[in-house]
Design a protein around this motif. Structure first.
Motif, PDB file in Angstrom:
ATOM      1  N   THR A  22       4.622   4.032  -6.900  1.00 23.80           N
ATOM      2  CA  THR A  22       5.423   5.210  -6.552  1.00 23.80           C
ATOM      3  C   THR A  22       6.841   4.849  -6.120  1.00 23.80           C
ATOM      4  N   ASN A  37       9.813  13.277  -8.766  1.00 26.21           N
ATOM      5  CA  ASN A  37       8.756  14.278  -8.594  1.00 26.21           C
ATOM      6  C   ASN A  37       8.361  14.980  -9.893  1.00 26.21           C
ATOM      7  N   SER A  89       3.282  15.104  -5.338  1.00 27.02           N
ATOM      8  CA  SER A  89       2.670  14.710  -4.077  1.00 27.02           C
ATOM      9  C   SER A  89       1.812  15.830  -3.508  1.00 27.02           C
ATOM     10  N   THR A 113       1.699  13.947   2.840  1.00 26.67           N
ATOM     11  CA  THR A 113       1.719  12.584   3.377  1.00 26.67           C
ATOM     12  C   THR A 113       0.410  12.255   4.076  1.00 26.67           C
ATOM     13  N   TYR A 138       1.779   6.899   3.263  1.00 29.78           N
ATOM     14  CA  TYR A 138       2.013   6.997   1.829  1.00 29.78           C
ATOM     15  C   TYR A 138       1.925   8.452   1.381  1.00 29.78           C
ATOM     16  N   LYS A 139       2.520   8.752   0.227  1.00 35.04           N
ATOM     17  CA  LYS A 139       2.438  10.094  -0.352  1.00 35.04           C
ATOM     18  C   LYS A 139       1.151  10.212  -1.171  1.00 35.04           C
TER      19      LYS A 139
END
Length: 509
Positions: free
Chosen positions: A112, A119, A124, A127, A143-144
């Protein structure tokens, strides 16, 4: 039973020897090769797969066979290959699953931060965070979470409206091949980077066979950069076996302090005794992603290096890993943070470029924070000097002469320091470094070294080896080399108290 290649023409046939095959395509072939081997475990019979999909694999080639509509088969293959775990992490079928959570996070963060930054290609789902333990110290890693990523649904771009595999080249975006861009947006159609459909297919699998390293800043932990490692794959089977072993390494191994450090760490895993199998890769391409002034939101390619391993580079890199911390820990904003030796990164960059390990330290003089980082590791630099074979014996003699000069100059400072006062050793160090920083040509350096050694008085090494040292001190060989040697001599000097200092009440500052 697999379909016999001699009886049925493959739908897709790939070979590492193809003239248009780049290193990234080779990594893509390795990723596809690993995926197909893992799918064999889940679907051992071709009738269990959509379109009776089967394949023929050799160390240098891949052939795919199937029946029915191309889109349906390719869509099934991609959705099997690229999934999302229950933790919201990218799940790659080609890896030796189930993976340790730390390894999953490393791969997810790496992909990523390199391939799937935008995007448009990575959606996503918010989070997430995970508490992991390294050397008994707990770290909170964020992390997303993934809701979708482009690799999963790319079959529609490989097929026409009738679901048939395309025959003409298709446009490829930067997320699929980092660095390829539209050369002129006014003529986007004419200047878009294009690939054959089968080459675009294997590029989807490249993230699976690449490596990712987080590059930690020595002065600002918030500014983590990512390095993408693209291996030069010469044997698909050997590379797959080797790569599957990398998945056993913990989270801390995938951190480095420079682009050269990342590349050499990848190439020397087995040599360092961390794995059982020898690394079949001797070359890799390292792409550093960072924030450019003209693109603050998205990380772009800011540096590229080809790193090649040989016996000499391996030797010095292993010495640097022995003496300079692989990972350390410190507190930053009330959180535990990883630390990687800054000097080891400088050494690795030099080795990767074919320079002596001690080259170019001088260029860090003008940055006070980086200069302090170098001086913090003076003991390790000294150990590197002691265990190095210099290209010319006179180079090590020059360093020893500088050490003797420093010892004599510091002794004079101690003797002139009043009882109870601090000996101004650090002030003298800074003054010497500042003077060295003003050496911009051979004349400047000759004046500096003459004053430096002259104030020390008689230097035994200089008296015994003056003929050998003459080319360096006069700048006849290369005054910049002499400047670098002088700097690492200052940076590595083992400052110690003079005899009787403890009883006199004097101390070193």
């Amino acid at each position: 039973m697999p379909i016999v290649e001699s009886l049925v023409k493959p739908k897709i046939q790939l070979n590492l020897s193809d003239s248009n095959m780049t290193w990234l395509h080779g990594a893509g072939m390795a990723g596809l090769w690993m995926t197909l081997k893992q799918l064999e475990k889940i679907y051992p019979i071709c009738t269990q797969r959509v379109g009776n999909l089967t394949w023929s694999l050799t160390p240098r080639s891949i052939s795919l066979f199937w029946e029915g509509q191309d889109f349906i088969v390719l869509d099934w293959l991609l959705k099997q290959s690229f999934q999302i775990s229950d933790n919201g992490l990218i799940f790659l079928m080609g890896l030796n699953n189930p993976l340790d959570l730390q390894t999953q996070i490393v791969i997810h963060q790496g992909i990523t931060a390199t391939f799937l930054q935008h995007n448009k290609f990575f959606k996503s789902a918010g989070t997430a965070s995970s508490l992991i333990t390294i050397d008994k110290i707990k770290f909170l890693v964020k992390y997303k979470k993934a809701a979708y990523y482009a690799n999963q649904h790319f079959a529609k771009h490989l097929c026409d409206n009738h679901g048939q595999f395309l025959k003409n080249p298709i446009g490829v975006k930067g997320w699929l091949y980092p660095g390829c861009v539209v050369r002129h947006y006014a003529f986007e159609k004419e200047t878009t980077f294009k690939e054959k459909p089968e080459y675009a297919l294997i590029l989807l699998f490249a993230p699976m066979a690449c490596q990712y390293f987080a590059l930690l800043s020595p002065i600002s932990p918030d500014e983590t950069q990512y390095a993408l490692i693209i291996p030069k794959v010469l044997d698909l089977e050997l590379y797959a076996q080797y790569y599957w072993q990398l998945e056993n390494l913990s989270y801390k191994y995938f951190h480095a302090s420079s682009i050269g450090d990342a590349g050499l760490k990848f190439l020397t895993y087995a040599n360092a005794g961390e794995m059982n199998q020898l690394n079949p890769v001797k070359q890799c391409q390292v792409i550093l992603f960072g924030t450019a002034d003209w693109s603050e939101r998205q990380k772009t390619r800011i540096e590229i290096a080809i790193v090649e391993l040989n016996e000499k580079i391996d030797y010095y890199y292993q010495i640097s890993r022995r003496y300079f911390a692989d990972t350390g820990f410190f507190q930053y904003k009330n959180q535990n943070c990883l630390y990687i030796s800054f000097v080891r990164g400088m050494i690795a960059d030099n080795l990767a470029k074919g320079f002596p390990w001690w080259s170019n330290f001088y260029i860090k003089i003008k940055n006070k924070n980086l200069l302090n980082q170098i001086f913090k590791e003076h003991k390790q630099i000294y150990n590197m000097i002691q265990n190095s074979n210099f290209d010319f014996p006179s180079q090590k003699l020059f360093i020893l002469a500088c050490h003797e000069a420093l010892r004599k100059r510091y002794a004079k400072i101690y003797s002139n320091t009043k009882e109870g006062d601090y000996a101004q050793i650090e002030r003298e160090n800074k003054r010497l470094v500042s003077q060295l920083g003003r050496c911009t040509n051979a004349d400047n350096f000759r004046k500096f070294i003459a004053e430096f050694w002259g104030k020390a008085g008689q230097i035994s090494i200089l008296q015994e080896h003056w003929e050998e040292l003459l080319p360096i001190t006069t700048g006849a060989t290369n005054w910049q080399i002499a400047r670098d040697l002088t700097f690492i001599a200052i940076a590595s000097y083992q400052k110690r108290k003079e005899p009787g200092l403890e009883t006199s009440g004097k101390s070193e500052s």
